[in-house]
Structures are given as C-alpha cells and as structure tokens.
Design a protein around this motif. Structure first.
Motif, mmCIF file in Angstrom:
data_model
loop_
_atom_site.group_PDB
_atom_site.id
_atom_site.type_symbol
_atom_site.label_atom_id
_atom_site.label_comp_id
_atom_site.label_asym_id
_atom_site.label_seq_id
_atom_site.Cartn_x
_atom_site.Cartn_y
_atom_site.Cartn_z
ATOM 1 N N ALA A 30 29.257 33.179 41.983
ATOM 2 C CA ALA A 30 30.272 32.985 43.021
ATOM 3 C C ALA A 30 31.518 32.386 42.395
ATOM 4 O O ALA A 30 31.438 31.421 41.630
ATOM 5 N N TYR A 31 32.683 32.980 42.696
ATOM 6 C CA TYR A 31 33.945 32.416 42.216
ATOM 7 C C TYR A 31 34.255 31.112 42.952
ATOM 8 O O TYR A 31 34.847 30.200 42.400
ATOM 9 N N ASP A 32 33.848 31.048 44.203
ATOM 10 C CA ASP A 32 33.914 29.808 44.988
ATOM 11 C C ASP A 32 32.833 29.877 46.052
ATOM 12 O O ASP A 32 32.103 30.867 46.153
ATOM 13 N N GLU A 33 32.711 28.815 46.839
ATOM 14 C CA GLU A 33 31.610 28.716 47.798
ATOM 15 C C GLU A 33 31.634 29.829 48.846
ATOM 16 O O GLU A 33 30.599 30.251 49.354
ATOM 17 N N LYS A 34 32.833 30.311 49.179
ATOM 18 C CA LYS A 34 32.949 31.304 50.239
ATOM 19 C C LYS A 34 32.927 32.732 49.697
ATOM 20 O O LYS A 34 32.970 33.683 50.478
ATOM 21 N N ARG A 35 32.880 32.875 48.382
ATOM 22 C CA ARG A 35 33.038 34.211 47.804
ATOM 23 C C ARG A 35 31.950 34.467 46.762
ATOM 24 O O ARG A 35 32.119 34.168 45.591
ATOM 25 N N ILE A 36 30.822 35.015 47.201
ATOM 26 C CA ILE A 36 29.732 35.345 46.289
ATOM 27 C C ILE A 36 29.959 36.756 45.774
ATOM 28 O O ILE A 36 30.036 37.711 46.548
ATOM 29 N N ALA A 37 30.090 36.873 44.470
ATOM 30 C CA ALA A 37 30.429 38.167 43.870
ATOM 31 C C ALA A 37 29.196 38.979 43.485
ATOM 32 O O ALA A 37 29.225 40.202 43.525
ATOM 33 N N LEU A 38 28.114 38.300 43.087
ATOM 34 C CA LEU A 38 26.877 38.979 42.692
ATOM 35 C C LEU A 38 25.691 38.345 43.395
ATOM 36 O O LEU A 38 25.590 37.113 43.472
ATOM 37 N N HIS A 39 24.757 39.190 43.904
ATOM 38 C CA HIS A 39 23.573 38.703 44.610
ATOM 39 C C HIS A 39 22.312 39.129 43.857
ATOM 40 O O HIS A 39 21.967 40.320 43.825
ATOM 41 N N THR A 76 36.026 49.020 44.771
ATOM 42 C CA THR A 76 36.731 47.810 44.332
ATOM 43 C C THR A 76 36.092 46.578 44.967
ATOM 44 O O THR A 76 35.828 46.558 46.178
ATOM 45 N N GLY A 77 35.830 45.576 44.140
ATOM 46 C CA GLY A 77 35.222 44.343 44.644
ATOM 47 C C GLY A 77 33.711 44.386 44.709
ATOM 48 O O GLY A 77 33.086 43.463 45.247
ATOM 49 N N SER A 78 33.113 45.420 44.124
ATOM 50 C CA SER A 78 31.645 45.541 44.197
ATOM 51 C C SER A 78 30.937 44.661 43.172
ATOM 52 O O SER A 78 29.728 44.452 43.265
ATOM 53 N N GLY A 79 31.670 44.149 42.152
ATOM 54 C CA GLY A 79 31.070 43.238 41.175
ATOM 55 C C GLY A 79 31.024 43.781 39.759
ATOM 56 O O GLY A 79 30.439 43.155 38.869
ATOM 57 N N LYS A 80 31.659 44.927 39.518
ATOM 58 C CA LYS A 80 31.592 45.561 38.192
ATOM 59 C C LYS A 80 32.224 44.678 37.108
ATOM 60 O O LYS A 80 31.601 44.389 36.081
ATOM 61 N N SER A 81 33.479 44.254 37.334
ATOM 62 C CA SER A 81 34.179 43.432 36.341
ATOM 63 C C SER A 81 33.533 42.063 36.198
ATOM 64 O O SER A 81 33.565 41.461 35.112
ATOM 65 N N THR A 82 32.918 41.575 37.266
ATOM 66 C CA THR A 82 32.234 40.282 37.197
ATOM 67 C C THR A 82 31.071 40.357 36.212
ATOM 68 O O THR A 82 30.849 39.432 35.421
ATOM 69 N N ILE A 83 30.333 41.462 36.247
ATOM 70 C CA ILE A 83 29.221 41.647 35.296
ATOM 71 C C ILE A 83 29.753 41.651 33.861
ATOM 72 O O ILE A 83 29.188 41.000 32.974
#
Length: 610
Positions: free
Chosen positions: A376-385, A403-410
């Motif tokens: 999670a980038y912050d408490e309200k924004r979980i990027a990967l589950h 867009t925003g599905s979590g690809k770049s986060t991985i």
C-alpha cells in the motif's frame, strides 16, 4: 512602494499546485543544539584553517584594544602633559607598527575564513546531495524537484555568509566587547556603569523581536521553494504551455508567485532592519551620557582628560560590534531557518532500510518469487492484494492489465524501490530485505517509457549503465539494439552533445539509447516498463529483434499495454485492481477466453476502427 499585480487574487486560486512540496514554516524555538550541529561541519578544519584565522583575528583585535590606552593614558596624560616629545615620537612609531600588524592580521583573517567557509559549504552541499540520492522513492513522490533544489542550492547558499565571515566576526566581536568592558571598568567604574546602563534595555527589546524575525526568514525560504518549483515546472513543460497558448496565463501565475517572494523578502528585511537604527540610537544615548557625566567627573577630579579621551575611543568601538552582533543575530536567524530545512532532509530516513547484517546478493540467477505480497502506498490506497507469483530464471514474463492494476508496483518491488507491506519478495530464495540494496540494483536494469537522457555525449549516456565500459563495448551495445545507425548520422556521432532530457533526439531514438544503456549494464534481471510505448512501428521491429539478444539468458519482466509486444512471453500475468486474475502463455490465455482474451479483442477492434 511596490506595486502589487492585479491578478494576485486570481493567482492565489492556483497556489494549491504547490501543496505537495511539504514546505511549511517550522515552528520551533531557537535551537542552539541544532546550531551546534551545523557548526560541527567546521570540525575537519579545526587544526588547519580555523586556528590561523583565530590567531589573525586576535592580533588585529588586541591592536585595536591597545591603541586607545596608549593615546589617552600615555600620549595625553604623560607625553603631552609633561612635554615629553621623544616619548610622543616613540608612541607614534609604535602605533604605526601596531596598525601594520593589524592590517596583516585582517588580511590573513579574511583570506582564511573565506577558504574555510567555502570548504564547509562544499562539504555540507555534498553531504545533503549524497543523502538525498539514497532516499526512497516515497520521499520524491511527495516533493517537487524544485523544492529539493531550493534546499540543496538556496538554503545552503544562505549559510555562506555565516561560515565565511559570521563565526570569526562573532568571536572577534565577543573578544572586543569583553575587552572594552573590562578596560572601561578598570579605568572608571562610575563612567562605565553610566554608559552601559542602556544594554539591558537593548537586550530586552531584541529578544522580543527574535521569534518574529525568524518566522519571516522561514517564510522567505518557503516562497523561494514555491518560486523554484514553478520555474522548474514551467521549463520542463514549456512545450505543453506553448501547445495550448498558455504563455500569458503562465506569466501571470509566475508574476504572482514572484510577488509573494518579493513581499516575503521585504517583510523579513524590514523587520531585520530594525536592529541597526536601534543600535545607533543607543550609541547616541551613550555619547550624551559620556559627555555629560564624563565632564562632571573631570570637574570633580575623579578622572583625567586622558581617561575621558580613551572612553571616547572605546565608546565608538563599543557600538560597532554591538551593531554587528545585531546583524549577526539576523544572520543566525537566517541560518537557523535554512539549517532547519536542511536538517529536515538530512534527518529523513529511507523508507527502504538496509539491515546492518544485510548480505550481498552476488552471482544473481534471476529467480523471482512473490510470497503473499501486499503493498500500500498509503492506508487508503492498497496497490497489491496477496500476490503470489513465480518468475523462473531466464523466463520472459509479461504483466498486463488496465492502468492502476499494479503492474509498475510489482516492478518497483523487484527493484526494491519500495518494500512490501506484508509478505516477501525473493530473488534466488533470498528475501530482498535481507540483501544489500546496491547488490540487488546493480544486477537489475530498468527501461522506462519516459527515458531520461543526461546532459553530455551520446557515449556518456550509454556508458551510464556501466561507467567502466570501453568505447568499443559502448558501440557494440548500440549496434546490438539498432541504435548505431542513427548515432552515426549525428554530426559528431557518439561524441554528439545532448542537453538534459535529450531534446535533440526523437522519442524512439531516446528509447534505443536506454536499451543500449541497459544492455551495457549486463543485468541478470531486465524490467521493461512500457518501454516500447513511444516507439513507431519501424523502430519497434528493430527493438523486437534487439530484445531477442538482450533477453537471452536473463529474467525479463515486460509491462506493456501494446499486447503485440508480449506474444512471445513465457508467462503472462493479467492483473486487475492489484490482484492476479489469470496467467499463462499467450495461446493458453486466448484459449481460456478470459480477461486477457477480452483485452486483446478490444485492442484489435480499436485498430480495426482506425
């Protein structure tokens, strides 16, 4: 009177553009512990430059303290009163020699304190820049480049006067004032007490102004940060501004920010300027007391004329350091405001911390595993589950999704730009939190959609991937990815100078350079984050051919919206809202007719419509 722009109110509506800079006034009392921390940067020079400057300062100060006694007590009360001409001549010669020593002392003091100051500023700026480079991506997510530049440049520059003149001048003024007070009380305690009675009043009023002045200088720093942020943003986005014909509005906005900066400076200078007139008024009061009470004491026989003359000299010398101390205090306030902002960055700890017993991940094979990863980038924004996935050594793996599905986060977690909130990211079975950051990143190359080109030559930009590479190795990397053709067509070939961001190159050419840079680094893991999105079809064919050589023997993660670029991937993970919906090869996923099938179908329908 400064004329305010008419658009000021309109401009203020847009000032929320700078809310992300996190530059706010720091409400703390004057912190001498923090000032001491700042002064510790002088420590490396306490055995070299600083002693020379102090000795030179003491020589010139002692001369200045000694001359009035010689003039008043010796020249007037003894030589002139008794008509002793030889003694008077000796005094003149002696005072001339003393002033020559004072001149030499001042010259050495000025020379060495400036060398000292510039060295300290160099060390402090280098320390801050090195520290900022090691901070995590989260730090840069919430700050503009302009606000960071202000800390490294403007705030440190504001300390220059403190280190080049302020510290030695402070010591000199303290020695001068202490010497004058001792001499005055030694010559006539009554007259000294009468003259110095105004000092407690001066001290009381000056302390009342401290907080107000310090807050004003903090506000100056904040406005400079906003001004710098807007300048950086405007220059970087000049093509967008001109494309939408927004030059006038942008200039009006700049005028408003510039006016705020001017107003903050005027306010701070106006408040700071109150010190000097007050000191001059105190000097006038002291002079009146000296003349009135001094004449009375002479008539009473308590002091002689020579003492009165010496007092006159010392009184003139007394208010000069007092005035300088007032300005020095303003300087300290400016330095305090700047140092608070500098130390705020220096005290910032990386969110991605390296353990003291972290191991070097040498001879990386490239086997990647996500074990129940949540981020999670912050408490309200979980990027990967709860992500579970495996990328085997040498595989080419694609990540697709909206867009925003979590690809770049991985991809960011694999490079350890962030650490997972829960679970573990492992390479070759080692949790990345147990490995040194450098040993991980040195074996991973990332190619982004927005390729950054540094100012310098084409050769330098490719060599950035591996600074020790030879010219032949650089050229070979460029040939492999198909960049050599366009480089040879440039005026100076590989020695062609490109400015920041490589504006003389097309988007495709910049991307080819980034591929050459990645290949030269010889990584074990290669991450391509929308790396072909800005490339035309002809260039993409070159890239696809180059990728076959680039990806051979390496684990590769390809993030792409253009699904034609990932058909040959060994495994494709389809993500949606931070979850893995399905995975498999292109043909397997097409046969399943799930989310991937719909994405491909939608993309080809779009192409047909065109």
């Amino acid at each position: 009177m400064v004329k305010r722009p008419k658009h000021k109110t309109e401009t203020n509506k847009h000032l929320n553009r700078f809310k992300y800079t996190q530059d706010q006034a720091i409400e703390k009392p004057f912190n001498w512990a923090q000032m001491w921390r700042l002064l510790k940067y002088i420590k490396p020079y306490t055995r070299t430059l600083l002693p020379i400057a102090i000795v030179a300062m003491l020589i010139s100060t002692i001369v200045r303290l000694g001359v009035p006694i010689l003039i008043g007590k010796v020249a007037i009360d003894i030589a002139i009163a008794n008509g002793n001409v030889p003694l008077l001549v000796q005094l003149v010669v002696g005072i001339a020699i003393m002033y020559l020593l004072s001149y030499i002392g001042n010259a050495l003091r000025i020379k060495y304190v400036n060398i000292l100051g510039q060295n300290v500023i160099y060390d402090l700026r280098e320390h801050l820049f090195s520290h900022v480079q090691r901070l995590s991506h989260k730090f840069f997510d919430s700050r503009s480049a302009g606000s960071i530049l202000v800390r490294i440049m403007n705030d440190i520059n504001s300390l220059q006067e403190l280190f080049t003149n302020g510290i030695i001048n402070l010591l000199m003024d303290i020695v001068m004032l202490s010497g004058i007070v001792v001499i005055l009380f030694f010559m006539s305690p009554k007259l000294a007490l009468a003259i110095l009675v105004i000092l407690p009043i001066m001290f009381y009023i000056s302390t009342k102004l401290r907080r107000n002045i310090r807050r004003s200088w903090q506000q100056v720093r904040i406005q400079q940060s906003k001004l710098n942020s807007h300048l950086n943003e405007s220059i970087q986005g000049i093509r967008i501004t001109q494309s939408f014909s927004q030059e006038k509005e942008n200039a009006e906005f700049f005028d408003g920010v510039n006016s705020d900066n001017l107003e903050s400076w005027n306010t701070a200078v106006k408040k700071s300027a109150m010190f000097r007139p007050f000191v001059e008024m105190s000097n006038a009061v002291g002079t009146v007391i000296l003349i009135a009470y001094g004449a009375f004491l002479i008539l009473q026989g308590d002091i002689v004329v020579g003492t009165f003359v010496s007092f006159s000299f010392y009184l003139g010398m007394f208010w000069e350091p007092i005035s300088r101390l007032g300005m020095m205090y303003n300087q300290l306030l400016m330095a305090m405001a700047a140092s608070e902002r500098i130390f705020e960055f220096l005290d910032e700890e990386p969110n991605v911390e390296e353990k003291s017993n972290a191991r070097k991940l040498t001879d990386m094979k490239g086997h990647i595993e996500f074990d129940h990863v949540q981020f999670a980038y912050d408490e309200k924004r979980i990027a990967l589950h709860d992500i579970n996935l495996e990328m085997k050594q040498g595989q080419t793996v694609a990540l697709v999704g909206h867009t925003g599905s979590g690809k770049s986060t991985i991809a960011n977690l694999i490079s350890r730009f962030y650490d997972p909130t829960k679970g573990a990211v492992k390479i070759d079975g080692v949790d990345l939190r147990d490995a040194t950051i450098d040993s991980v990143r040195q074996q991973i190359s990332v190619v982004l959609q927005d390729t950054f080109i540094f100012s310098g030559t084409i050769m330098d930009n490719i060599r950035f991937g591996r600074p020790s590479a030879s010219d032949d190795e650089v050229k070979e990397a460029a040939k492999v990815v198909g960049a050599d053709d366009f480089i040879q067509r440039l005026n100076n070939g590989y020695e062609t100078e490109v400015e920041e961001r490589g504006n003389i190159l097309s988007a495709g050419e910049r991307q080819l350079l980034s591929f050459a840079r990645a290949l030269l680094a010889d990584p074990r893991i290669l991450i391509l984050d929308e790396a072909t999105a800005s490339i035309d079809t002809e260039t993409e064919v070159k890239i696809q051919n180059a990728l076959r050589k680039l990806l051979k023997g390496r684990t590769a993660i390809i993030i792409a919206h253009r699904l034609s670029t990932i058909r040959e991937a060994d495994n494709i993970f389809v993500l949606e809202n931070g979850k893995i919906l399905e995975n498999g090869s292109h043909h397997e996923l097409m046969d399943q007719k799930g989310e991937y099938y719909e994405l491909v179908k939608a993309q080809f329908q779009m192409l047909d419509a065109i």
